[in-house]
Design a protein around this motif. Structure first.
Motif, mmCIF file in Angstrom:
data_model
loop_
_atom_site.group_PDB
_atom_site.id
_atom_site.type_symbol
_atom_site.label_atom_id
_atom_site.label_comp_id
_atom_site.label_asym_id
_atom_site.label_seq_id
_atom_site.Cartn_x
_atom_site.Cartn_y
_atom_site.Cartn_z
ATOM 1 N N GLU A 37 0.802 -1.116 0.086
ATOM 2 C CA GLU A 37 -0.024 -0.010 0.005
ATOM 3 C C GLU A 37 0.890 1.219 0.097
ATOM 4 O O GLU A 37 2.163 1.347 0.647
ATOM 5 C CB GLU A 37 -0.943 0.006 1.335
ATOM 6 N N ALA A 38 0.607 2.345 -0.762
ATOM 7 C CA ALA A 38 1.073 3.668 -0.728
ATOM 8 C C ALA A 38 -0.379 4.643 -0.176
ATOM 9 O O ALA A 38 -1.233 4.406 -0.596
ATOM 10 C CB ALA A 38 1.718 3.837 -1.986
ATOM 11 N N ARG A 39 0.323 5.720 0.544
ATOM 12 C CA ARG A 39 -0.679 6.579 0.954
ATOM 13 C C ARG A 39 -0.011 7.912 0.576
ATOM 14 O O ARG A 39 1.201 8.503 0.887
ATOM 15 C CB ARG A 39 -0.723 6.830 2.531
ATOM 16 N N LEU A 40 -0.776 8.830 -0.244
ATOM 17 C CA LEU A 40 -0.357 9.810 -1.013
ATOM 18 C C LEU A 40 -1.492 11.118 -0.512
ATOM 19 O O LEU A 40 -2.529 10.972 -0.357
ATOM 20 C CB LEU A 40 -0.533 9.828 -2.466
ATOM 21 N N ALA A 41 -0.612 12.304 -0.214
ATOM 22 C CA ALA A 41 -1.743 13.293 -0.011
ATOM 23 C C ALA A 41 -2.201 13.841 -1.245
ATOM 24 O O ALA A 41 -1.448 14.070 -2.392
ATOM 25 C CB ALA A 41 -0.829 14.564 0.784
ATOM 26 N N PRO A 42 -3.598 14.192 -1.388
ATOM 27 C CA PRO A 42 -4.145 14.605 -2.589
ATOM 28 C C PRO A 42 -3.369 15.913 -3.071
ATOM 29 O O PRO A 42 -3.064 16.714 -2.257
ATOM 30 C CB PRO A 42 -5.770 14.773 -2.046
ATOM 31 N N ASP A 43 -3.399 16.159 -4.468
ATOM 32 C CA ASP A 43 -2.897 17.252 -5.047
ATOM 33 C C ASP A 43 -4.211 17.849 -5.952
ATOM 34 O O ASP A 43 -3.910 18.878 -6.368
ATOM 35 C CB ASP A 43 -1.873 17.207 -5.815
ATOM 36 N N ASP A 153 -1.346 12.064 -10.991
ATOM 37 C CA ASP A 153 -0.682 11.168 -11.536
ATOM 38 C C ASP A 153 0.084 10.052 -10.589
ATOM 39 O O ASP A 153 1.097 10.379 -10.032
ATOM 40 C CB ASP A 153 0.442 11.618 -12.553
ATOM 41 N N PRO A 154 -0.742 9.462 -9.914
ATOM 42 C CA PRO A 154 -0.181 8.306 -9.022
ATOM 43 C C PRO A 154 0.513 7.190 -9.589
ATOM 44 O O PRO A 154 0.912 6.208 -8.725
ATOM 45 C CB PRO A 154 -1.377 7.755 -8.170
ATOM 46 N N SER A 155 0.646 6.980 -10.972
ATOM 47 C CA SER A 155 1.145 5.786 -11.724
ATOM 48 C C SER A 155 2.619 5.447 -10.941
ATOM 49 O O SER A 155 3.027 4.277 -10.662
ATOM 50 C CB SER A 155 1.173 6.218 -13.045
ATOM 51 N N ALA A 156 3.643 6.548 -10.525
ATOM 52 C CA ALA A 156 4.786 6.165 -10.046
ATOM 53 C C ALA A 156 4.707 5.571 -8.857
ATOM 54 O O ALA A 156 5.399 4.319 -8.523
ATOM 55 C CB ALA A 156 5.810 7.270 -9.887
ATOM 56 N N ALA A 157 3.730 5.996 -7.970
ATOM 57 C CA ALA A 157 3.625 5.475 -6.736
ATOM 58 C C ALA A 157 2.983 4.017 -6.574
ATOM 59 O O ALA A 157 3.458 3.136 -5.942
ATOM 60 C CB ALA A 157 2.617 6.243 -5.846
ATOM 61 N N GLU A 221 -5.414 11.562 3.193
ATOM 62 C CA GLU A 221 -4.555 10.852 2.367
ATOM 63 C C GLU A 221 -5.514 10.015 1.490
ATOM 64 O O GLU A 221 -6.468 9.443 1.944
ATOM 65 C CB GLU A 221 -3.325 10.205 3.176
ATOM 66 N N ASN A 222 -4.857 9.781 0.479
ATOM 67 C CA ASN A 222 -5.471 8.752 -0.618
ATOM 68 C C ASN A 222 -4.384 7.279 -0.518
ATOM 69 O O ASN A 222 -3.497 7.430 -0.294
ATOM 70 C CB ASN A 222 -5.407 8.783 -1.883
#
Length: 236
Positions: A37-43, A153-157, A221-222
């Motif tokens: 799993e990866a958690r990213l702050a929305p942009d 663009d979350p593809s890298a994550a 976070e997403n």
């Protein structure tokens, strides 16, 4: 004779295919599931803003709706939202009826019309989100709508999560093989399932009841998850 050879060749290929399938099904294997799993702050955020107006005639309802939605769109542009991030959807004109208590005696009576228009807005500057929501309600948004947060663009994550999930599945398979006292062979199959979860959308009713200066927002976070299904043959 050549026709017979063609038939025999086809039959031979079919038999080889069947034999390979039977062999694959009979191959002893270890099956493992890996997850990451990866958690990213929305942009970015997506708003669904709706305007509904009612009047005695369709013309009056449409004019009132158009005026309110026009003000909302103009405000979005004034705040720097480009036209490519504005999209109209779910436009409708519906008659309104009053139904008598005894419907078998009297027909329903037409009392007016209702016009509804929705606008999807992509907000790329999250610092403006609260102000845009507050402004839209002040200018006429009065129904439905929600806010959802995303990543451009979350593809890298996701690629990193995918690789981590495969490593997790291999680690589990290796642990299982070691515990069983066997060695791992070739990978027979590898597949994935991916998904995303993010904070729940915020209903428009809560927007209207929020502070007048600016609607308070918490983006959170997403979460991006990848699950990998792995099958590895046991080396005989």
């Amino acid at each position: 004779m050549s026709r017979l050879l063609q038939i025999l060749a086809v039959c031979g290929l079919v038999m080889l295919f069947i034999a390979s399938q039977v062999k694959a099904e009979d191959t002893a294997a270890i099956h493992a599931t890996g997850q990451a799993e990866a958690r990213l702050a929305p942009d970015m955020a997506t708003l669904e803003l709706s305007v509904a107006r009612e009047a005695k005639t369709a013309r009056e309802a449409l004019d009132a709706n158009s005026a309110a939605m026009g003000r909302v769109i103009a405000a979005m542009r004034d705040q720097g939202v480009v036209d490519g991030d504005l999209q109209t959807s779910n436009f409708s004109i519906q008659p309104r009826y009053v139904y008598p208590s005894n419907r078998s005696e009297k027909p329903p009576q037409l009392v007016g019309y209702r016009v509804r228009n929705s606008l999807t807005v992509v907000v790329r500057d999250l610092d403006q989100l609260g102000a845009l929501l507050d402004k839209s309600v002040s200018l006429g948004v009065n129904e439905g709508g929600n806010v959802s947060f995303g990543n451009t663009d979350p593809s890298a994550a996701i690629d990193k999560v995918r690789a981590a999930a495969v490593k997790d599945a291999l680690r589990i398979a290796s642990t299982m093989a070691e515990a069983a006292g066997v060695k791992l062979g070739d990978i027979l199959s590898l597949s994935e399932q991916s998904g995303m979860s993010h904070p729940r959308p915020i209903p428009m009713a809560r927007m209207a009841a929020a502070e007048a200066d600016s609607v308070p927002m918490a983006a959170g976070e997403n979460s991006y998850q990848v699950t990998v299904q792995l099958s590895i043959a046991i080396d005989q």
